[in-house]
Design an enzyme around this catalytic site. Sequence first.
Site, PDB file in Angstrom:
ATOM      1  CB  SER A 223      34.681 101.022  52.832  1.00 35.90           C
ATOM      2  OG  SER A 223      35.128 102.093  52.199  1.00 35.90           O
ATOM      3  CE  LYS A 224      40.450  95.363  50.890  1.00 35.13           C
ATOM      4  NZ  LYS A 224      40.560  94.955  52.083  1.00 35.13           N
ATOM      5  NE  ARG A 225      33.031 104.924  49.088  1.00 37.32           N
ATOM      6  CZ  ARG A 225      32.954 105.611  50.456  1.00 37.32           C
ATOM      7  NH1 ARG A 225      32.318 104.957  51.225  1.00 37.32           N
ATOM      8  NH2 ARG A 225      33.557 106.699  50.659  1.00 37.32           N
TER       9      ARG A 225
END
Length: 492
Positions: A262-264
Site C-alpha cells: 500500500s502507499k501507506r
Amino acid sequence: MVIPGTKVRVRLAPSPTGQIHLGTARTALFNWLFARQNNGVFILRIEDTDRERSEKKYEEEIIEGLKWLGLNWDEGPDFERRNGKWLITSKGDFGPYRQSERGSIYKKYLEELLREKKAYYCYCTKEELEAERQEMISQGLPPKYSGHCRNLNQPPKDLKPQVIRFLTPEVKVEFNDLIRGKTVFDANLFGDLIIAKDLEEPLYNFAATVDDELMKITHVIRGEDHLSNTPKQILFQKVLGFKEPAYAHLPLILSPDRSKMSKRYAETSLLEYRRGGYLPETMVNFLVLLGWHPKDNQEIFSLTNLIKEFDLKRVQKAGAVMNTRKLEWLNSHYFKEMQTETILERLKPFLTAGKISAPEETLKKIIEIERGRMKTLKDFMSGASFFFKLPDYDVSLLSWKQEPMPKVKTTLEKVLALIQEIRQEEFTHALILKSLSELAEKEGRGEVFWPLRAALSGLKASPDPVAIGEALGKEETIRRLKIALSKLNESR
Ligand code: GLU
C-alpha cells in the site's frame, strides 16, 4: 551482462513527488552495488519535469535517504560546470542532475522530431479524446488515440496545440531483460504517444530517454512498474539514433500479506524507518534481500561485503514479500555486533531530539548495558531514560521479598557507606562489586542488590545495579542512594 571495454554507468531517476519509499531505496541500492562492483558510475537524476507535483522538500528527502544509507553518487552538474568535464568523487556531497535544469536539451530533440515529422502537434481536446475513447470501448476495441492530427497539412485555425505526439510505428518491440528474459510488446496498442505538453514540458518517457543517452547509461535497473515504459523508450531511441541500454526490472515489493504494498506512508517511507529507530545497516541488509537471493543462505550483509557478493543474476522475477519481523531481528543483530561508537553516532539525533546530553564515556557505558535488549534506537530512549532522570517511585519498591523497611534501610546505609569509600577514579564495575561482596555474602545477594538496583533505577525491572552504578558514576550513585534513604526515613 557487461560488455568488456565499456564503463558501466547506471542511474537512480526518482521523481520528487512524494516520500522516498522502500522501492526507490532498493532500486538505488541495486544500482549502486552494480556500479561499485563493476568499477562504474552511479548517477542521481531528479526527474522533476512534472512541475505541479514535484517539490523541493521531496528532493531533499531523497538525498537525505540516500546519504543515510551510504549510497553516494559519483557525478553531478556542479562538477560539470566547474571543470568542464566529469569528475569522480566518492563523497556524494554535490548536487544531483535535475531535469528541470535541462529543458533546452529536451527542446532540441523535440524540435528535431517535429522537423523530421516523427512527431506532431495534436489539437484534440480532452473532451474529444474522451469521446473517442468511449466510442472505441463501446465497439469492443482497446482504446488508443486514433491518430486524428497525424496528417494535418495545416495547423487548424484558432486552435491551440494541446500536446506533442510521437508517430508510433506499428511494430513489435523486443528486448532481453536481465531479470525477466525475452520481453515483447506490441507497439500497435500504444497509439501515438504523447511525449510533451509543449516544447518546454517534455513528459517522463521522452526526457528519460534523452537523458539515458546523453548520460551514457549502460544499464537501466528499475522497478517492474516501469516495464511497460521500456518499449516506448526503445522506440524513441530507435528514431533518435540512440544506443539501447541493457534493462533489468526489479520485482514488485509486496506487503507481508502478499498484497501489493500500500502507499501507506508509514509502511513505505524510508525515512519513517529512520524515525522509528532502525539503523541504516539494517535497512541496507533488509532491502537487498527484497528480491535478491544470496548463494548460501547467509542473511547478514554489509554494503562492503555486498559489493563482492551481490549478483544481479540472482534477482527473482516474482514479487518480493516484506518480512517486517526481519527488520527487528536485523536491528537487534546489529546492536549486538556493532561498535559502541557507531551505535552512539546513530543515537545522536535521538539524544538531541530528547534533549539528553551526557559525556560520551557515560553514554557509551549506558549503550553497553542496553544494547543487548534494544530492538530500535527508540528503545534506548525509553529503556535507558532512567539513567538520565530518576523516575519517581514508591518506597515499597526498595524492599526485596517484603523485607521490613527498617532492615532495608540499614542495608542501604551500609551500601552507601561502602560506596562512599570507593575512590572516584576506581569507581568501576569490578571494584564496586568487590566492595559490596562481603556485605552481599552476609546479608544475601537479593537483600543487597535489589534495593540498590531499585534505588539507582527507580524501576521494577532494570539491568545489573553495579553496571548502572558504574555508568552513573560515584556522585550520582550516592545522590540516588540518599534519595532512597530519605524515602525510607519518611515512610516510617
Ligand atoms: N522517474 C521515475 C520514477 O520516479 C523513474 C524512472 C526510471 O527509472 O526510468 O518512478
